[in-house]
Design a protein around this motif. Structure first.
Motif, PDB file in Angstrom:
ATOM      1  N   ASN A 169     -11.951  -2.228   0.179  1.00  0.00           N
ATOM      2  CA  ASN A 169     -12.143  -1.647  -1.160  1.00  0.00           C
ATOM      3  C   ASN A 169     -10.948  -0.758  -1.410  1.00  0.00           C
ATOM      4  N   ILE A 170     -10.343  -0.877  -2.547  1.00  0.00           N
ATOM      5  CA  ILE A 170      -9.218   0.026  -2.833  1.00  0.00           C
ATOM      6  C   ILE A 170      -9.611   0.872  -4.037  1.00  0.00           C
ATOM      7  N   GLY A 171      -9.394   2.176  -3.907  1.00  0.00           N
ATOM      8  CA  GLY A 171      -9.809   3.045  -5.010  1.00  0.00           C
ATOM      9  C   GLY A 171      -9.547   4.498  -4.673  1.00  0.00           C
ATOM     10  N   GLN A 172     -10.484   5.355  -5.089  1.00  0.00           N
ATOM     11  CA  GLN A 172     -10.340   6.777  -4.775  1.00  0.00           C
ATOM     12  C   GLN A 172     -11.410   7.184  -3.764  1.00  0.00           C
ATOM     13  N   PRO A 173     -11.050   7.185  -2.485  1.00  0.00           N
ATOM     14  CA  PRO A 173     -12.051   7.446  -1.455  1.00  0.00           C
ATOM     15  C   PRO A 173     -12.582   8.873  -1.530  1.00  0.00           C
ATOM     16  N   LYS A 174     -13.851   9.021  -1.127  1.00  0.00           N
ATOM     17  CA  LYS A 174     -14.417  10.374  -0.978  1.00  0.00           C
ATOM     18  C   LYS A 174     -14.158  10.842   0.454  1.00  0.00           C
ATOM     19  N   GLY A 175     -14.178  12.141   0.672  1.00  0.00           N
ATOM     20  CA  GLY A 175     -14.096  12.698   2.022  1.00  0.00           C
ATOM     21  C   GLY A 175     -12.759  12.443   2.696  1.00  0.00           C
ATOM     22  N   GLY A 208     -13.350  15.119   8.357  1.00  0.00           N
ATOM     23  CA  GLY A 208     -14.201  14.262   9.199  1.00  0.00           C
ATOM     24  C   GLY A 208     -13.422  13.548  10.285  1.00  0.00           C
ATOM     25  N   SER A 209     -13.930  12.384  10.670  1.00  0.00           N
ATOM     26  CA  SER A 209     -13.355  11.666  11.821  1.00  0.00           C
ATOM     27  C   SER A 209     -12.098  10.880  11.442  1.00  0.00           C
ATOM     28  N   TYR A 210     -11.337  10.558  12.486  1.00  0.00           N
ATOM     29  CA  TYR A 210     -10.171   9.674  12.299  1.00  0.00           C
ATOM     30  C   TYR A 210     -10.592   8.238  12.592  1.00  0.00           C
ATOM     31  N   TYR A 211     -10.039   7.305  11.822  1.00  0.00           N
ATOM     32  CA  TYR A 211     -10.331   5.887  12.018  1.00  0.00           C
ATOM     33  C   TYR A 211      -9.028   5.105  12.134  1.00  0.00           C
ATOM     34  N   LEU A 212      -9.043   4.133  13.038  1.00  0.00           N
ATOM     35  CA  LEU A 212      -7.957   3.149  13.067  1.00  0.00           C
ATOM     36  C   LEU A 212      -8.331   2.074  12.066  1.00  0.00           C
ATOM     37  N   VAL A 213      -7.370   1.698  11.225  1.00  0.00           N
ATOM     38  CA  VAL A 213      -7.612   0.599  10.287  1.00  0.00           C
ATOM     39  C   VAL A 213      -6.448  -0.375  10.423  1.00  0.00           C
ATOM     40  N   CYS A 244      -1.238  -1.432  11.382  1.00  0.00           N
ATOM     41  CA  CYS A 244      -2.358  -0.569  11.756  1.00  0.00           C
ATOM     42  C   CYS A 244      -2.004   0.859  11.376  1.00  0.00           C
ATOM     43  N   ILE A 245      -2.946   1.566  10.752  1.00  0.00           N
ATOM     44  CA  ILE A 245      -2.714   2.966  10.378  1.00  0.00           C
ATOM     45  C   ILE A 245      -3.915   3.801  10.804  1.00  0.00           C
ATOM     46  N   LEU A 246      -3.773   5.109  10.598  1.00  0.00           N
ATOM     47  CA  LEU A 246      -4.833   6.053  10.926  1.00  0.00           C
ATOM     48  C   LEU A 246      -5.270   6.716   9.626  1.00  0.00           C
ATOM     49  N   VAL A 247      -6.571   6.784   9.378  1.00  0.00           N
ATOM     50  CA  VAL A 247      -7.035   7.512   8.190  1.00  0.00           C
ATOM     51  C   VAL A 247      -8.098   8.512   8.626  1.00  0.00           C
ATOM     52  N   GLN A 248      -8.225   9.580   7.848  1.00  0.00           N
ATOM     53  CA  GLN A 248      -9.266  10.560   8.157  1.00  0.00           C
ATOM     54  C   GLN A 248     -10.264  10.580   7.003  1.00  0.00           C
ATOM     55  N   ARG A 249     -11.543  10.466   7.330  1.00  0.00           N
ATOM     56  CA  ARG A 249     -12.572  10.359   6.297  1.00  0.00           C
ATOM     57  C   ARG A 249     -13.850  11.026   6.770  1.00  0.00           C
ATOM     58  N   SER A 250     -14.542  11.617   5.851  1.00  0.00           N
ATOM     59  CA  SER A 250     -15.888  12.071   6.156  1.00  0.00           C
ATOM     60  C   SER A 250     -16.840  11.069   5.513  1.00  0.00           C
ATOM     61  N   ILE A 251     -17.277  10.075   6.314  1.00  0.00           N
ATOM     62  CA  ILE A 251     -18.187   9.056   5.785  1.00  0.00           C
ATOM     63  C   ILE A 251     -19.328   8.842   6.763  1.00  0.00           C
ATOM     64  N   PRO A 252     -20.520   8.511   6.268  1.00  0.00           N
ATOM     65  CA  PRO A 252     -21.631   8.263   7.190  1.00  0.00           C
ATOM     66  C   PRO A 252     -21.313   7.055   8.073  1.00  0.00           C
ATOM     67  N   PRO A 253     -21.762   7.070   9.340  1.00  0.00           N
ATOM     68  CA  PRO A 253     -21.448   5.962  10.248  1.00  0.00           C
ATOM     69  C   PRO A 253     -21.883   4.619   9.659  1.00  0.00           C
ATOM     70  N   SER A 290     -20.825   3.063   7.109  1.00  0.00           N
ATOM     71  CA  SER A 290     -20.690   2.835   5.662  1.00  0.00           C
ATOM     72  C   SER A 290     -19.324   2.216   5.352  1.00  0.00           C
ATOM     73  N   ALA A 291     -19.195   1.673   4.141  1.00  0.00           N
ATOM     74  CA  ALA A 291     -17.952   0.978   3.764  1.00  0.00           C
ATOM     75  C   ALA A 291     -16.805   1.980   3.690  1.00  0.00           C
ATOM     76  N   MET A 292     -15.609   1.483   3.915  1.00  0.00           N
ATOM     77  CA  MET A 292     -14.421   2.352   3.913  1.00  0.00           C
ATOM     78  C   MET A 292     -13.563   1.983   2.705  1.00  0.00           C
ATOM     79  N   THR A 293     -13.334   2.963   1.840  1.00  0.00           N
ATOM     80  CA  THR A 293     -12.440   2.725   0.702  1.00  0.00           C
ATOM     81  C   THR A 293     -11.051   3.232   1.070  1.00  0.00           C
ATOM     82  N   LEU A 294     -10.045   2.454   0.730  1.00  0.00           N
ATOM     83  CA  LEU A 294      -8.657   2.842   1.047  1.00  0.00           C
ATOM     84  C   LEU A 294      -7.927   3.247  -0.231  1.00  0.00           C
ATOM     85  N   THR A 295      -6.990   4.160  -0.096  1.00  0.00           N
ATOM     86  CA  THR A 295      -6.136   4.490  -1.247  1.00  0.00           C
ATOM     87  C   THR A 295      -5.139   3.343  -1.437  1.00  0.00           C
TER      88      THR A 295
END
Ligand SMILES: CC(C)(COP(=O)(O)OP(=O)(O)OC[C@H]1O[C@@H](n2cnc3c(N)ncnc32)[C@H](O)[C@@H]1OP(=O)(O)O)[C@@H](O)C(=O)NCCC(=O)NCCSC(=O)CCC(=O)O
Ligand SMILES: NC(=[NH2+])NCCC[C@H](N)C(=O)O
Length: 347
Positions: free
Chosen positions: A280-286, A290-295, A305-314, A316-321
């Protein structure tokens, strides 16, 4: 943004600059233009291969690029197999018992036995990050991005994967194990033996190593103490692999005694726990909390591969900028692989 991508032909200068900084015992990255160019050629060929159905001689060398400056600040690699063109040697630290019931003697003696047990296995290697960039979880991204690639393309690797860690040597490149063992069978320094290995002459050297069991109790204490120990600069690299489930199974390097760590690919935490979803591409919340994720994306030649930091419930879908999606070379609804960076990290 910091991005992992396959190495490309323009990276020779940067790779050379990194190779100048690695030091003795880092056999897969030495400052020699011919060797490095061959490595780049091999990697470019490997990432260009589609339809790979089983691992062969591929060398997946990747770099960490700072996309704001275009600088290459680190490397990491995976070899699809080792030991098929020429034998791959290690020592196994085992036990022989010398016992006599009549004399009431029972001695279990540790021994080093030369073997080719890693023949045909995939190897992760060449992990190096410039010192100025050893922060902001760059080292974690560099080490673990490889597992995202392996999770996506398991057919390119063997079931078991191992890493040969740099063993103990001092600032002059003197290795205690080499001084007590290898030295007796050659008249050269560890540094020279290491250079020969780097040039691809490990077979020749290994053939001269003792292939009868070596009784460890006959070695001096300095040598015994470094068996299975990593170089002090390699402690973080070892920790990163252990976080992912890699274990020391008593295999050590024949020259410096550095440990080999191993794991089943399917048991590696980032492989097991990562999941594939549609971007999903858009304006992510959080964002930025929160935690760091490898994407990573799901492409071979254009792997990212990059690293993103997001506060999202375990789960749940991940929106990318848009910037993150561009760094991953993906458009909306293309598959991406996601995993939390280090749930067991202390830091
Ligand atoms: C390996 C890297 C890239 C790692 O980067 P960083 O140093 O920034 O990593 P880091 O995030 O600071 O540390 C990683 C984890 O190790 C822990 N850590 C750091 N120093 C420690 C120490 N002295 N004792 C115990 N733990 C330590 C950190 O807390 C962290 O764990 P927490 O997350 O729990 O806090 C770098 O150190 C490097 O380039 N080293 C020099 C080159 C080298 O020796 N490479 C390995 C060669 S062997 C090889 O290449 C094969 C292995 C392979 O390919 O993976
Ligand atoms: N015991 C050793 N010196 N092993 C050398 C390997 C170090 C590191 N794995 C590399 O890719 O170069």
């Amino acid at each position: 943004m910091m991005v992992i991508r396959p190495i490309c032909q323009n990276d020779l200068k940067s790779l050379y600059r990194l190779a100048e900084k690695t030091g003795v015992g880092f056999t897969s990255l030495v400052p020699d233009e011919d060797i490095l160019q061959k490595k780049i050629d091999g990697a470019v060929r490997s990432f260009a291969k589609d339809n790979v159905t089983k691992p062969s001689n591929e060398d997946y060398l990747m770099v960490l690029e700072d996309s704001t400056t275009g600088d290459i600040v680190g490397t990491c690699g995976v070899l699809a197999t080792v030991g098929l063109d020429e034998p791959f040697y290690s020592y196994h630290l085992g036990t022989i018992t010398h016992a006599s019931r009549e004399l009431g003697v029972h001695n279990a003696v540790p021994t080093l036995i030369l073997n080719n047990d890693f023949t045909g296995c995939s190897e992760i290697c060449t992990l190096f990050l410039e010192e100025d960039f050893r922060h902001s979880k760059n080292g974690q991204l560099l080490s673990k991005a490889r597992f995202m690639f392996m999770a996506q393309f398991p057919e390119r690797f063997t079931e078991k994967v191992f890493a040969e860690m740099r063993g103990v040597s001092d600032e002059n490149g003197v290795s205690p194990l080499w001084e007590s063992l290898g030295r007796h069978f050659f008249s050269i320094d560890f540094k020279e033996a290491d250079e020969l290995t780097a040039q691809g002459n490990k077979q020749f050297i290994a053939e001269l190593m003792p292939n009868n069991p070596v009784y460890v109790n006959l070695l001096p204490k300095e040598a015994r103490d470094v068996l299975g120990q990593v170089h002090q600069n390699t402690v973080p690299a070892r920790r990163l692999l252990e976080q992912e489930g890699f274990r020391y199974e008593n295999y050590v390097d024949i020259f410096d005694g550095g440990p080999s760590l191993e794991a089943r690919v399917q048991d590696i935490r980032a492989v097991r726990d990562s999941r594939l979803c549609l971007a999903n591409i858009g304006q992510p919340k959080g964002i930025g909390e929160g935690s760091y994720y490898l994407v990573s994306n799901a492409k071979v030649t254009d792997f990212r591969c990059i690293l993103v930091q997001r506060s999202i419930p375990p789960g749940s879908a991940m929106t990318l900028t848009q910037e993150e999606a561009d760094s991953l070379c993906i458009i909306t609804k293309e598959p991406v692989r996601v995993v939390e960076l280090s749930p067991y990290s202390r830091g």
